[in-house]
Design a protein around this motif. Structure first.
Motif, PDB file in Angstrom:
ATOM      1  N   VAL A 128       0.848  -1.190   0.000  1.00  0.00           N
ATOM      2  CA  VAL A 128       0.000   0.000   0.000  1.00  0.00           C
ATOM      3  C   VAL A 128       0.886   1.244   0.000  1.00  0.00           C
ATOM      4  N   ILE A 129       0.565   2.195  -0.862  1.00  0.00           N
ATOM      5  CA  ILE A 129       1.245   3.496  -0.897  1.00  0.00           C
ATOM      6  C   ILE A 129       0.205   4.568  -0.590  1.00  0.00           C
ATOM      7  N   ASN A 130       0.452   5.316   0.502  1.00  0.00           N
ATOM      8  CA  ASN A 130      -0.477   6.363   0.933  1.00  0.00           C
ATOM      9  C   ASN A 130       0.238   7.704   0.979  1.00  0.00           C
ATOM     10  N   THR A 131      -0.526   8.776   0.828  1.00  0.00           N
ATOM     11  CA  THR A 131       0.049  10.124   0.931  1.00  0.00           C
ATOM     12  C   THR A 131      -0.236  10.746   2.296  1.00  0.00           C
ATOM     13  N   THR A 132      -0.922  10.024   3.185  1.00  0.00           N
ATOM     14  CA  THR A 132      -1.113  10.477   4.562  1.00  0.00           C
ATOM     15  C   THR A 132      -0.704   9.349   5.501  1.00  0.00           C
ATOM     16  N   PRO A 133      -0.049   9.684   6.618  1.00  0.00           N
ATOM     17  CA  PRO A 133       0.365   8.633   7.549  1.00  0.00           C
ATOM     18  C   PRO A 133      -0.795   7.923   8.204  1.00  0.00           C
ATOM     19  N   TRP A 134      -1.927   8.619   8.395  1.00  0.00           N
ATOM     20  CA  TRP A 134      -3.049   7.969   9.073  1.00  0.00           C
ATOM     21  C   TRP A 134      -3.746   6.944   8.186  1.00  0.00           C
ATOM     22  N   ALA A 135      -3.710   7.135   6.867  1.00  0.00           N
ATOM     23  CA  ALA A 135      -4.249   6.119   5.964  1.00  0.00           C
ATOM     24  C   ALA A 135      -3.382   4.866   6.015  1.00  0.00           C
ATOM     25  N   ASN A 136      -2.067   5.065   6.183  1.00  0.00           N
ATOM     26  CA  ASN A 136      -1.155   3.931   6.312  1.00  0.00           C
ATOM     27  C   ASN A 136      -1.357   3.222   7.650  1.00  0.00           C
ATOM     28  N   LEU A 137      -1.696   3.990   8.681  1.00  0.00           N
ATOM     29  CA  LEU A 137      -2.053   3.404   9.973  1.00  0.00           C
ATOM     30  C   LEU A 137      -3.288   2.518   9.833  1.00  0.00           C
ATOM     31  N   PHE A 138      -4.279   3.024   9.092  1.00  0.00           N
ATOM     32  CA  PHE A 138      -5.486   2.225   8.836  1.00  0.00           C
ATOM     33  C   PHE A 138      -5.118   0.884   8.223  1.00  0.00           C
ATOM     34  N   CYS A 139      -4.256   0.901   7.213  1.00  0.00           N
ATOM     35  CA  CYS A 139      -3.874  -0.345   6.545  1.00  0.00           C
ATOM     36  C   CYS A 139      -3.110  -1.265   7.486  1.00  0.00           C
ATOM     37  N   GLY A 140      -2.287  -0.682   8.370  1.00  0.00           N
ATOM     38  CA  GLY A 140      -1.593  -1.491   9.356  1.00  0.00           C
ATOM     39  C   GLY A 140      -2.541  -2.154  10.329  1.00  0.00           C
ATOM     40  N   ASN A 141      -3.678  -1.498  10.598  1.00  0.00           N
ATOM     41  CA  ASN A 141      -4.683  -2.073  11.490  1.00  0.00           C
ATOM     42  C   ASN A 141      -5.553  -3.118  10.806  1.00  0.00           C
ATOM     43  N   LEU A 142      -5.917  -2.860   9.548  1.00  0.00           N
ATOM     44  CA  LEU A 142      -6.917  -3.716   8.888  1.00  0.00           C
ATOM     45  C   LEU A 142      -6.308  -4.892   8.145  1.00  0.00           C
ATOM     46  N   PHE A 143      -5.119  -4.761   7.602  1.00  0.00           N
ATOM     47  CA  PHE A 143      -4.487  -5.897   6.946  1.00  0.00           C
ATOM     48  C   PHE A 143      -3.607  -6.629   7.956  1.00  0.00           C
ATOM     49  N   ILE A 144      -2.987  -7.720   7.553  1.00  0.00           N
ATOM     50  CA  ILE A 144      -2.159  -8.527   8.441  1.00  0.00           C
ATOM     51  C   ILE A 144      -0.701  -8.144   8.223  1.00  0.00           C
ATOM     52  N   ASN A 145      -0.020  -7.825   9.301  1.00  0.00           N
ATOM     53  CA  ASN A 145       1.359  -7.348   9.205  1.00  0.00           C
ATOM     54  C   ASN A 145       2.361  -8.497   9.314  1.00  0.00           C
ATOM     55  N   PRO A 146       3.281  -8.618   8.365  1.00  0.00           N
ATOM     56  CA  PRO A 146       4.294  -9.668   8.421  1.00  0.00           C
ATOM     57  C   PRO A 146       5.320  -9.390   9.526  1.00  0.00           C
ATOM     58  N   SER A 147       6.041 -10.421   9.921  1.00  0.00           N
ATOM     59  CA  SER A 147       7.172 -10.244  10.825  1.00  0.00           C
ATOM     60  C   SER A 147       8.318  -9.593  10.047  1.00  0.00           C
ATOM     61  N   ASN A 148       9.353  -9.164  10.770  1.00  0.00           N
ATOM     62  CA  ASN A 148      10.506  -8.548  10.096  1.00  0.00           C
ATOM     63  C   ASN A 148      11.164  -9.510   9.122  1.00  0.00           C
ATOM     64  N   LYS A 149      11.232 -10.781   9.495  1.00  0.00           N
ATOM     65  CA  LYS A 149      11.829 -11.779   8.599  1.00  0.00           C
ATOM     66  C   LYS A 149      10.958 -11.948   7.354  1.00  0.00           C
ATOM     67  N   GLU A 150       9.637 -11.980   7.570  1.00  0.00           N
ATOM     68  CA  GLU A 150       8.731 -12.110   6.421  1.00  0.00           C
ATOM     69  C   GLU A 150       8.827 -10.892   5.508  1.00  0.00           C
ATOM     70  N   LEU A 151       9.056  -9.725   6.096  1.00  0.00           N
ATOM     71  CA  LEU A 151       9.193  -8.512   5.288  1.00  0.00           C
ATOM     72  C   LEU A 151      10.382  -8.617   4.346  1.00  0.00           C
ATOM     73  N   GLU A 152      11.499  -9.155   4.847  1.00  0.00           N
ATOM     74  CA  GLU A 152      12.689  -9.261   4.015  1.00  0.00           C
ATOM     75  C   GLU A 152      12.461 -10.187   2.826  1.00  0.00           C
ATOM     76  N   GLU A 153      11.567 -11.160   2.992  1.00  0.00           N
ATOM     77  CA  GLU A 153      11.306 -12.139   1.934  1.00  0.00           C
ATOM     78  C   GLU A 153      10.010 -11.840   1.177  1.00  0.00           C
ATOM     79  N   PHE A 154       9.433 -10.672   1.436  1.00  0.00           N
ATOM     80  CA  PHE A 154       8.128 -10.309   0.882  1.00  0.00           C
ATOM     81  C   PHE A 154       8.166 -10.260  -0.646  1.00  0.00           C
ATOM     82  N   GLU A 155       7.285 -11.022  -1.265  1.00  0.00           N
ATOM     83  CA  GLU A 155       7.214 -11.067  -2.728  1.00  0.00           C
ATOM     84  C   GLU A 155       6.208 -10.049  -3.244  1.00  0.00           C
ATOM     85  N   LYS A 156       6.442  -9.566  -4.437  1.00  0.00           N
ATOM     86  CA  LYS A 156       5.527  -8.619  -5.072  1.00  0.00           C
ATOM     87  C   LYS A 156       4.163  -9.259  -5.263  1.00  0.00           C
TER      88      LYS A 156
END
Length: 537
Positions: A128-156
């Motif tokens: 997700v690409i947002n132009t406001t930080p609070w919209a990005n906060l919304f996405c962090g709340n509503l979608f599932i956040n990967p672990s740091n290790k999962e982030l490094e291996e995150f596929e497009k």
């Protein structure tokens, strides 16, 4: 300046190849930082419990008439084109995408790598690409956040590009209005412009899953809530606004799997989301303590108003909108199940607010009836729900979420039928939370105490061995007895003072069902059509 990327980002996802340049991208920031940044930019304030409060501007709800799907080789012969799924050309999409990306040059933006789908077999990677930080906060709340290790291996996977300040010029850009949402299944991109309403992102991905899961995996996507008992028994609750879905699925004795979007796979029921987006109008600690308690640091309140000279929320205030909302991680609910996965359901409840006082308060459905009522998605609006509504008005929304269905509704109903055929132990119930003893204005609203008692009886198997009688018009099976519910309540006709008036109204309602179903007849099987109500007796 060159593209600057701050925070923990995926090493495998390259936005520069997508066209982004000369911007500062803040990746995967936590809720505390995003909240602080929102306040710093004067885009929001804190309430007295520490939740971030923002205003989404002109749009306080979705704009379904401005949502488009790119018509191409993937969608041309699969999508159910019409008023819900509106086609748009690739050239129109491509032009808008280029303009949106160009508008970000030299700006600070917020990115997030996350996913939808708690079952690892079916998860959908989302950036997700947002132009406001609070919209990005919304996405962090509503979608599932990967672990740091999962982030490094995150596929497009899929990309959501949301720019509320970017407006289309309809006569040039081919949209209906300056605001738009465009879904491209080939490029796996959702463009959102001209609206800051965060629900467009959430429901955009829901629509994507409604296309991918049944089409590619035979997983049934569902607009429902789900909870689980101590023995692992799962219940699903379908229902349109005003039917009691949130209230009836909230049960302190059962774990919450999710409150809105789920998939029914071969071996699981799984939540699509990592959080909840609950209505906040008239919210109170007494009525909905779990939601009320979730309004704390990290939560996002939208379009609320404060009591004068305070930062205490007046949840009864509708001056901005009746669609006030709060977004929070599901972990904020004390009895939430994480990860949000359960077993094949044992009970499915279709909730309807029948303002005509006709449908039984509880009835059992055959597989055919379940498919028919699933497609119908019936409830009724009553006076006060919308401007101009002065008497009950029927509302039908296929699969209890018509506006989110890219495929023809019968596709989902047939898949439901296949699930029920494979799992004959699953009970499907029709619950009327509306009127009894007469229509709206003459009868009275069904007692919540009795509705809860009926649902609890169904869940605990107390209706397994009682006698049932078939409704003469709708054919549904009505239990003759139910623990903690007066017998007369179970027989809607007997609650009316005039039985013949009930019969006339019942036939009128049956005709409304039949009239609505005509739009699906050409693609509905004989099995589904056999469950239609009778229009004469």
């Amino acid at each position: 300046m060159a593209l600057q990327e701050i925070g923990i980002k995926s090493k495998r996802y390259d936005l520069q190849s997508f066209g982004f340049k000369n911007s500062i991208i803040n990746w995967n920031l936590d809720s505390t930082v995003l909240t602080e940044k929102t306040i710093e930019l004067n885009q929001g304030v804190l309430n007295d419990t520490g939740a971030l409060c923002v205003n989404t501007g002109k749009f306080t709800g979705r704009s379904p008439k401005d949502k488009f799907i790119v018509k191409d080789s993937i969608t041309e012969n699969t999508v159910d084109w019409g008023d819900v799924n509106i086609p748009i050309s690739y050239d129109t999409y491509s032009s808008l995408k280029s303009k949106m990306i160009a508008s970000l040059e030299g700006t600070e933006i917020w990115g997030r790598n996350c996913y939808a789908g708690a079952d690892p077999l079916y998860k959908l990677n989302v950036t997700v690409i947002n132009t406001t930080p609070w919209a990005n906060l919304f996405c962090g709340n509503l979608f599932i956040n990967p672990s740091n290790k999962e982030l490094e291996e995150f596929e497009k996977g899929w990309l959501i590009l949301q720019i509320p300040t970017f407006e289309a010029v309809p006569e040039i850009d081919g949209t209906r209005s300056p605001n738009f949402t465009i879904v491209n299944f080939t490029e796996k991109v959702i463009l959102i412009g001209g609206t800051a309403y965060t629900g467009e992102m959430k429901k955009g991905i829901f629509s994507v899953l409604n296309f991918i899961l049944p089409h590619e995996h035979q997983v049934l996507p569902m607009h429902c809530s789900a909870n689980e008992g101590r023995e692992g028994d799962v219940s699903l609750f379908f229902g349109l606004s005003g039917t009691g879905k949130t209230t009836l699925s909230a049960d302190a004795t059962r774990s919450l799997i999710g409150d809105d979007e789920h998939g029914w796979a071969e071996k699981s029921i799984f939540n699509f989301e990592g959080g909840c987006y609950a209505k906040a109008i008239d919210l109170s600690a007494e009525k909905e303590p779990e939601i009320y308690g979730a309004i704390r640091p990290g939560a996002l309140l939208e379009n609320i108003a404060f009591f004068p000279n305070t930062n205490s929320v007046n949840f009864a205030d509708k001056s901005i909108t009746e669609n006030t909302r709060v977004a929070y991680p599901i972990s904020y609910i004390p009895n939430a199940k994480v990860p949000s996965i359960g077993n094949t359901p044992k009970n499915i409840f279709f909730l309807t607010c029948d303002a005509f006082g006709i449908l039984p308060p509880i009835s059992k459905l055959t597989k055919q009836q379940a498919m028919y009522h699933f497609i119908s998605g019936y409830t009724a609006k009553v006076a006060g729900t919308e401007i101009g509504v002065k008497e009950p008005q029927t509302t039908f929304s296929a699969c209890f979420g018509r506006v989110f269905l890219p495929l023809h509704p019968t596709k989902y109903a047939e898949l439901l039928g296949e699930k029920l055929e494979k799992h004959p132990e699953v009970n499907v119930w029709l619950i009327n939370t509306g009127w009894t003893g007469g229509k709206y204005g003459e009868g009275k609203r069904m007692s919540l105490k009795y509705t809860r008692a009926m649902i609890n009886a169904a869940i605990h198997g107390e209706l397994d061995n009682v006698n049932y009688i078939a409704d003469p018009i709708f054919g549904v099976l009505k239990p003759e007895t139910c623990p903690n519910v007066p017998t007369e309540v179970l027989k809607p006709r007997s609650t009316w003072s005039d039985g013949e008036a009930y019969d006339r109204q019942a036939l009128a309602l049956a005709q409304l069902f039949v009239n609505n179903f005509k739009q699906y007849e050409d693609q509905a099987s004989k099995e589904i059509l056999s469950a239609a109500p009778k229009t004469s007796i």
